[in-house]
Design an enzyme around this catalytic site. Structure first.
Site, PDB file in Angstrom:
ATOM      1  CE  LYS A  19      -5.277   4.415   2.368  1.00 20.51           C
ATOM      2  NZ  LYS A  19      -4.245   5.412   2.779  1.00 20.51           N
ATOM      3  CB  CYS A  22      -0.961  -0.038   1.173  1.00 27.08           C
ATOM      4  SG  CYS A  22      -1.965  -1.537   1.080  1.00 27.08           S
ATOM      5  CG  HIS A  82      -1.439   4.598   5.313  1.00 26.81           C
ATOM      6  ND1 HIS A  82      -1.445   4.420   3.950  1.00 26.81           N
ATOM      7  CD2 HIS A  82      -1.619   3.369   5.862  1.00 26.81           C
ATOM      8  CE1 HIS A  82      -1.607   3.125   3.685  1.00 26.81           C
ATOM      9  NE2 HIS A  82      -1.721   2.464   4.825  1.00 26.81           N
ATOM     10  CG  PHE A  93       0.142  -5.720   4.410  1.00 32.50           C
ATOM     11  CD1 PHE A  93      -0.251  -5.046   5.544  1.00 32.50           C
ATOM     12  CD2 PHE A  93      -0.805  -6.467   3.720  1.00 32.50           C
ATOM     13  CE1 PHE A  93      -1.576  -5.096   6.003  1.00 32.50           C
ATOM     14  CE2 PHE A  93      -2.125  -6.529   4.157  1.00 32.50           C
ATOM     15  CZ  PHE A  93      -2.508  -5.841   5.296  1.00 32.50           C
ATOM     16  CD  GLU A 152      -1.088   8.086   9.227  1.00 26.32           C
ATOM     17  OE1 GLU A 152      -2.032   7.281   9.074  1.00 26.32           O
ATOM     18  OE2 GLU A 152      -0.704   8.871   8.336  1.00 26.32           O
ATOM     19  CG  HIS A 160      -6.206   1.006   1.687  1.00 24.96           C
ATOM     20  ND1 HIS A 160      -5.334   1.583   0.772  1.00 24.96           N
ATOM     21  CD2 HIS A 160      -5.439   0.434   2.646  1.00 24.96           C
ATOM     22  CE1 HIS A 160      -4.093   1.348   1.169  1.00 24.96           C
ATOM     23  NE2 HIS A 160      -4.132   0.658   2.292  1.00 24.96           N
TER      24      HIS A 160
END
Lengths: 76, 413
Positions: free
Chosen positions: B335, B163, B303, B399, B314, B340
């Site tokens: 998002k 991502c 994010h 990831f 975050e 996402h």
């Protein structure tokens, strides 16, 4: 449907060409813009449409629409 | 002497709309693009909702035969690139194509093609596999197809960092131009992951929201009732070029890209480091790269995926980097509206960040009704905010522990 028309329909669909360009003496590579991957896919589609197997050494000899039509007609 | 790099064109295909104006109007109006999945029957899935691209028609840019040879992720990429090049007013005739590169991010690649051909293998055997399986599936093909479409012969690279992919792509494009490796780069990301297998995979991880009855309320970053991310799809592309090149051709300049930070948590395959160390390192690196102080930043496009652990990590990272200033700047997660978009997320959010700078207008975090006490920053809840934005960051994490921060600045000659 005549063999030629069935083959023409597959070619039009797979190569994205105009029906009018699919003549017996049209070359797959030079006239219809096919590359080596297109030809593999086309041979597979013809095998399925007509329920037959086209060995690699025979497939290599198919250069024009007419070659394909004649090859298939001989085996139907 | 390193070059200044500016953004002169952008193209978007997203769950909230296709085209820059549709996209930005939806984001600033707080419109959600999330709905029940229509691509396949999701009844047996724990998550049955996603942000699907609804209005996609590639026929204006790609002919039928070319289109058949592309997985959806490449179709999205080529069309978004065409839109960005058009938006940049780039004259392809006079463009030096040897000095024009393409750097694209994709997390997964041609998933739809891969699944379809797996079914062929199982049901009909290896001799029925398409000769286009490999060229359609491989994740680098989006960049390859863009180059073929426009004849761009410069460096051509794909970033695959889950991502964070398109954040890395844009950052690497910026550095390539800055050091003189290319004059122009088409860069961004693309993803088409809404397929039976990949949705099942993310369901198995319990990473996604199961708020199936309320799709538009499902993506709720920083809210106490968040329960996972919502998958989106699409593509976003930018035209980056040297300032000299942009000025010589009289291009419209949206903003300047000034900083890039890239790090790894080195912690876990999917979970973020709860201390946010890697994310903080990326933000610090982007600030230092752009010669910026924390106090220079007015806005961070987070994010913020809406997962319980990720959002808190975050926030921790932002506080680590910004100290008291963390409470003065604004942070939002778009998002909440787009879902996402995985490998396309960094690019679509980079574009939202650039538009926030252009318009001095920060898009909101929607569905923020009951903020998590651990998430106590100004997340611009539910309503876009008019405010001066000189400098903004965009965060993307993936990831594998990948972290990217991009820093954008209002252009001043």
């Amino acid at each position: 449907m005549a063999t030629f028309d069935r083959i023409k329909a597959i070619i039009v669909d797979q190569l994205g060409v105009d029906e009018a360009d699919v003549t017996m003496d049209a070359s797959f590579v030079d006239d219809l813009g096919a590359d080596s991957l297109d030809i593999v896919e086309l041979v597979m589609a013809l095998e399925e449409e007509f329920g037959l197997e086209i060995p690699d050494e025979e497939a290599e000899k198919i250069r024009t629409v007419g070659d394909a039509v004649n090859f298939i007609q001989d085996r139907l | 002497m390193s070059k200044r790099v500016v953004i002169t064109g952008m193209g978007v295909i997203s769950p909230v709309g296709t085209g820059l104006d549709n996209f930005w109007n939806a984001l600033t109006a707080g419109v959600s693009g999330i709905a029940r999945i229509t691509r396949f029957d999701p009844s047996e899935y724990s998550t049955q909702i996603a942000g699907e691209v609804k209005d996609f028609d590639y026929s204006k840019y790609i002919d039928k035969k070319e289109g058949r040879r592309m997985d959806k992720f490449s179709q999205y990429a080529v069309v978004a690139a065409a839109m960005a090049i058009e938006d940049a007013g780039m004259d392809l005739q006079s463009l030096d194509k040897d000095r024009t590169g393409v750097i694209v991010g994709s997390g997964i690649g041609g998933m739809e093609t891969f699944e379809e051909q797996c079914r062929v293998l199982v049901n009909r055997g290896p001799s029925r596999i398409s000769p286009f399986l490999i060229p359609m599936m491989i994740a680098n093909m989006a960049a390859g197809q863009i180059a073929i479409k426009f004849g761009l012969r410069g460096p051509n690279i794909t970033a695959i960092t889950a991502c964070a992919s398109s954040g890395n792509a844009i950052g690497d494009a910026f550095k390539l131009i800055q050091r003189g490796g290319a004059e122009v780069v088409i860069t961004g990301g693309t993803e088409a992951p809404i397929t039976p297998l990949s949705v099942a995979g993310f369901c198995a991880m319990k990473a996604m929201s199961t708020r199936n009855e309320e799709p538009v309320r499902a993506s709720r970053p920083f809210d106490a009732d968040r329960d996972g991310f919502v998958m989106g799809e699409g593509a976003a592309m930018m035209v980056l070029e040297t300032l000299e090149h942009a000025q010589k051709r009289g291009a419209n300049i949206y903003a300047e890209i000034v900083g890039y930070g890239s790090s790894c948590d080195a912690y876990h395959i999917t979970a973020p480091d709860p201390e946010g160390s890697g994310a903080a390192a990326a933000m610090k690196m982007a600030l230092a790269d752009g010669d910026l102080k924390p106090e220079d930043v007015q806005y961070i496009n987070a994010h913020g995926t809406s997962t319980p652990v990720g959002d808190v990590a975050e926030v921790v990272a932002i506080k680590k980097v910004f100290g008291d200033h963390a409470y003065k700047l604004t942070v939002s997660s778009t998002k909440s509206m787009t879902g996402h978009m995985l490998g396309a997320a960094g690019a679509v959010e980079g574009i939202a960040t650039v538009l926030a700078i252009r318009d001095d207008l920060v898009p909101p975090t929607i569905n923020l009704e009951n903020p998590d006490p651990a998430c106590d920053l100004d997340f611009v809840p539910n309503q876009a905010r008019k405010m001066t934005v000189h400098v903004a960051l965009s965060n993307s994490f993936g990831f594998g522990g990948h972290n990217v921060t991009l820093a954008f600045k209002k252009f001043r000659p």
